[in-house]
Every structure is written in C-alpha cells, then in structure tokens.
Design a protein around this motif. Structure first.
Motif, PDB file in Angstrom:
ATOM      1  N   ARG A   1      -8.309  11.156   6.392  1.00  0.00           N
ATOM      2  CA  ARG A   1      -7.018  10.637   5.932  1.00  0.00           C
ATOM      3  C   ARG A   1      -5.902  11.686   6.035  1.00  0.00           C
ATOM      4  NH1 ARG A   1      -4.732   6.528   2.008  1.00  0.00           N
ATOM      5  NH2 ARG A   1      -3.904   7.906   0.424  1.00  0.00           N
TER       6      ARG A   1
ATOM      7  N   TYR B   1      -6.460  12.859  -0.088  1.00  0.00           N
ATOM      8  CA  TYR B   1      -7.673  12.108  -0.459  1.00  0.00           C
ATOM      9  C   TYR B   1      -7.564  11.457  -1.835  1.00  0.00           C
ATOM     10  CZ  TYR B   1      -9.032  15.119   3.345  1.00  0.00           C
ATOM     11  OH  TYR B   1      -9.058  15.777   4.545  1.00  0.00           O
TER      12      TYR B   1
ATOM     13  N   PRO C   1      -6.670   4.535  -0.770  1.00  0.00           N
ATOM     14  CA  PRO C   1      -7.974   4.305  -0.132  1.00  0.00           C
ATOM     15  C   PRO C   1      -8.681   3.025  -0.608  1.00  0.00           C
ATOM     16  CG  PRO C   1      -7.749   6.616  -0.703  1.00  0.00           C
ATOM     17  CD  PRO C   1      -6.542   5.919  -1.252  1.00  0.00           C
TER      18      PRO C   1
ATOM     19  N   TYR D   1      -3.666   4.568   9.611  1.00  0.00           N
ATOM     20  CA  TYR D   1      -4.986   4.812   8.987  1.00  0.00           C
ATOM     21  C   TYR D   1      -5.851   3.557   8.931  1.00  0.00           C
ATOM     22  CZ  TYR D   1      -8.532   6.070   5.544  1.00  0.00           C
ATOM     23  OH  TYR D   1      -9.729   6.284   4.906  1.00  0.00           O
TER      24      TYR D   1
END
Ligand code: SAH
Length: 198
Positions: free
Chosen positions: A23, A36, A52, A79
């Motif tokens: 990421r 993260y 996420p 992403y």
C-alpha cells in the motif's frame, strides 16, 4: 499484515492479495508512515485512497474469480485495481476509469512499477461506463452516487455483480446488485463513507 481483516469478514484470498500489494506504493511520500493504517488517506485533488478494510470488504462482496472482466469507477490511487488484478489473474482484466487525468497517470505508472499488465486505466466519466468493453462480470464504484448510473447496470453481464455506494454526503449505503436472467436484485450491505461520483 492484513490478517485482522478476517474479523471484518474479508475472504482469505482477498487478504492474501492485499498482503502482496504494498500500500505504501499507492500513497504519497508524506503519508508513507501511515500507509498501513486502517484509515483513508488523502491522495491529492481532494480525493482519498480507501481504508484497507473497505477494499477488503468490497473485493470480497464482488466474489471475484479468475478470468473475470471487471470495471472500476474511480481509479484514485490505483490500489483497489491492483488488488483486484491479482484476484482475477492473468486471464482476467480490470478496466478502471478516473476523471482526474493526473491521478490516472500516477496510477498507470504504479501498475508499470509493479509489472501489473491486466489493468487498463482510462480517463473519462465513469457514469458512462465503457460500452466498448462491456459486458462486465463485475462492476465496482468507489465513489458514492445519488442513484446507480443506468449505463452501468446495462453494461453488467448476466449473473454479474455491481457494487455501488448510494446516498448523499451524510449517509451512504453500499448496495450490491446482482443480475439474474436480466432481472435486477438489490441488497443493502452496510453503511459506508465515500467521496462523491462527480
Ligand atoms: N479506488 C480508489 C479510491 C477512489 S476515491 C483507490 O483504491 O485509491 C474515488 C475516485 O473516484 C476519485 O479519484 C475521484 O476522482 C473519482 N471519480 C469521481 N467521480 C468520477 C467520475 N464521474 N468518473 C470517474 N472517476 C470519478
């Protein structure tokens, strides 16, 4: 890294794909330390990379399989498209539309850096979809709409799945549309928070 997403109901294979895509490559230098964390992060132009868990939940709800042809509206950082690209494999393909040309270009460069070959980044208005490559097995909208754009529904293949946050700037619900023999089934999955589809 993303093992905890199991507690959000994220599928095993999605967690594995997320563990493979760094990421950090999808955020700017100033946010690298936060790369993260379980939060959305600014990517410029007033846009954000989703947290996420949101990527994990959406990829799970799409029930992605090898060979799927996927349309994403809202490339942003790229992403989500990169994670999807691993889940659909070399026989699958991801077409992702971004209205901000600069973001699209940065996302393209990231795909090259990671040697991801099955993602095509297109600059344009996602509301129109991409008729020339339709129908799509899966369509995912990563910004919220007041109503699901009609063109997207018509570009969804039979037995296809479309995910779209629907609502206004205060409340949005993640809707999952399934097309079965031309008929549309609609489910409300959860409350979400996205930037708007413009
Ligand atoms: N999937 C992204 C997050 C996207 S944020 C990621 O993984 O990082 C939503 C994106 O949708 C923004 O980049 C915004 O510019 C884009 N967007 C908004 N309206 C759009 C439209 N009509 N067509 C294409 N992209 C749009």
């Amino acid at each position: 890294m993303y093992e905890y997403l199991e507690y959000h109901g994220v599928r095993r294979e999605v967690i594995e794909a997320m563990n493979k895509i760094d990421r950090k490559i999808f955020v700017s230098e100033e946010y690298e330390e936060s790369a993260y964390l379980e939060v959305p992060l600014p990517i410029g132009f007033g846009q954000t990379i989703s947290a996420p868990h949101m990527v994990g939940i959406m990829c799970s709800a799409l029930n992605l399989s090898r060979g799927d042809k996927v349309l994403e509206i809202g490339t942003g950082s790229g992403y989500n498209a990169a994670v999807i690209s691993l889940l659909v494999g070399d026989d699958g393909h991801v077409y992702t539309i971004e209205r901000i040309a600069e973001l699209a270009e940065i996302a393209r460069r990231r795909m090259e850096l990671l040697r991801i070959k099955n993602v095509t980044v297109v600059v344009g208005d996602g509301k129109n979809g991409l008729a020339e490559y339709s129908p799509f097995d899966k369509i995912v909208v990563t910004c919220y709409a007041r109503k699901i754009p009609k063109q997207l529904l018509s570009q969804l293949s039979d037995n296809g799945i479309l995910l779209c946050p629907v609502g206004n700037e205060l409340v949005q619900v993640l809707k999952r549309i399934t097309k079965v023999r031309g008929k549309i089934h609609e489910e409300n999955l959860m409350e979400v928070k996205f930037v708007p589809l413009v």
